[in-house]
Design a protein around this motif. Sequence first.
Motif, mmCIF file in Angstrom:
data_model
loop_
_atom_site.group_PDB
_atom_site.id
_atom_site.type_symbol
_atom_site.label_atom_id
_atom_site.label_comp_id
_atom_site.label_asym_id
_atom_site.label_seq_id
_atom_site.Cartn_x
_atom_site.Cartn_y
_atom_site.Cartn_z
ATOM 1 N N CYS A 1 34.585 56.014 47.779
ATOM 2 C CA CYS A 1 35.991 56.306 48.044
ATOM 3 C C CYS A 1 36.142 56.638 49.527
ATOM 4 N N SER A 39 29.123 55.849 32.491
ATOM 5 C CA SER A 39 27.678 55.847 32.224
ATOM 6 C C SER A 39 27.291 55.620 30.773
ATOM 7 N N TYR A 95 29.486 53.853 43.546
ATOM 8 C CA TYR A 95 30.779 54.530 43.474
ATOM 9 C C TYR A 95 31.163 54.945 44.892
ATOM 10 N N ILE A 118 34.286 59.631 37.100
ATOM 11 C CA ILE A 118 34.210 58.217 36.731
ATOM 12 C C ILE A 118 32.798 57.873 36.264
ATOM 13 N N VAL A 119 31.778 58.441 36.928
ATOM 14 C CA VAL A 119 30.385 58.229 36.491
ATOM 15 C C VAL A 119 30.219 58.703 35.047
ATOM 16 N N LEU A 170 39.599 53.576 46.660
ATOM 17 C CA LEU A 170 38.485 53.892 45.766
ATOM 18 C C LEU A 170 37.902 52.578 45.256
ATOM 19 N N TRP A 171 36.574 52.508 45.138
ATOM 20 C CA TRP A 171 35.904 51.289 44.695
ATOM 21 C C TRP A 171 34.807 51.599 43.679
ATOM 22 N N LEU A 172 34.608 50.644 42.787
ATOM 23 C CA LEU A 172 33.450 50.633 41.892
ATOM 24 C C LEU A 172 32.767 49.285 42.101
ATOM 25 N N SER A 225 38.820 48.244 42.205
ATOM 26 C CA SER A 225 39.263 48.850 43.459
ATOM 27 C C SER A 225 40.689 49.345 43.294
ATOM 28 N N LEU A 256 34.772 60.842 41.670
ATOM 29 C CA LEU A 256 33.740 59.820 41.456
ATOM 30 C C LEU A 256 32.761 60.250 40.365
ATOM 31 N N GLN A 316 24.907 55.639 44.675
ATOM 32 C CA GLN A 316 24.504 54.644 43.694
ATOM 33 C C GLN A 316 23.935 55.331 42.470
#
Length: 492
Positions: free
Chosen positions: A105, A140, A103, A135-136, A6-8, A22, A132, A97
């Motif tokens: 994964c 946010s 975001y 997480i947003v 998973l990445w941001l 990550s 995801l 995006q």
Amino acid sequence: MALRALWLLRHDPAAGGTVLFSRRFPTVEIRAETFNGSTHVPVPSDSAFLKALLFELRLIDDHIFVEHRDTCTRINHSSVYSVRTEGGDLWPVLAFQKSGLIYACLPLVEETLEPRPPLLTVSGLSQGLALLLGIVDYISPSRKNEAEMNAKIGQLRYLLIQACPLGTPLNTNIRSLNSSFDDIQEMPTDENQPAWRSNTYKGKPQVNVCITEKVKCMQYDKRDVVDTWQVYGAVNCKCDIEGSAPNVTLSLNLPTNGPPLQDIVVHHCVTSVDPAMLMSSSAEPLDDSVYNGPYKFPFIPPSDSFNLCYYTSQVPVPPILGCYQLIEEGSQLKITVNLKLHESIKNSFEYCEARIPFFNRGPIAQLEYKVSYGQLDLSREKSLLVWVIGQKFPKSLEVSLSGTVSFGTAGKEHPTDYVCTGNTAYVKLYFRIPDFTLTGCYVDQHSIQIFVPGKPKITASRELISSDYYIWNSKAPAPMVYKTLFDQFASE
């Protein structure tokens, strides 16, 4: 139903890309090697993945034609990508995006990758998307405060231990979790209680359901250009019900001849679903065989508010038809805007306004206008006209605005835009219609089944909201971009 990584990420056109966060799950990676066999592609380093993903999303080197990425035969209908790395094509990478952040994964595929299995069979995609989006929702609110956002990103590692232990998403409501090990609650002692029900409610049972549909639109009023529009829906639920694992069944209904729901993605708390509901895709033309309801969702609700499902739909007409004309007459601009509410749309708005921006020009120095309905306001910076239509259209369902505008000398403080040069311009509509959906989708309160003692209080509502609703100047060139799901998330 697990994630390999998973990445941001952050993308800045001037400074390039940055990996903000990550997380890799080695145990899931071992499973991926077993399932994928010889088709397995290892997860690259963060820097290599960042560069490859930005390239795939056309955020870098977009001026260069690359056949495997830019060919017309490869049109992406979803936010699932195949990212080319040194080790091979990494698939399926789920990425979108929002507000300058990316975001992403990589779900686990529990079979060989060649040939690629249908997306509907990759169960980790829906769970990865839900995580995801959680997480947003967590990140946010702090986007405008860099220090606060960095602090939240620093807490993500601890939160994911609870939300996604060993790469398996269990609770996608990141905001409801604790940010330190000291406060982590013990796992429920009731073996029937799912991990996403972090506490047990005490009190009178009540269920709140809200269907929110957002309509996107691009209108050109040109014979050689096709107008486009699309509806995106989300069903939000809040279930205050006693019990460790209460069962709830909710049905979405459509009116006769209503457009079917497509691209349905369900929350992981849904215990079963008719496969026919998930087969309809907006990437394929509609026919009589498409499933059109009722859409039944049995589920064990989380403790907090959650989105039960997402969907799209191909409605026959946009709610408001418009025409915008802007032409130069000497040192002035002459503008004309005509709007018409379709007769099938409920004529009762919470708000409705049309915003007319002027880019790459100075402040508005002189304005003469005539409106058939509503009122016209000039923004403080004198670069935007706001036409407030109000809560209803007139009986004719048509309104018009005409006028002339002249400008002063442009300064650095006045807005610029790389697209809206010359007479390329647009009107953007903002509106909300309560107790209405464009698809006609609704929840029958009497059809909601709750298997708990007592008579529950059930509240159902719905709304239609505009989102990226553009009407372009028909007297000048206008951008025509194929809208993917990636663009959809980026603009919200």
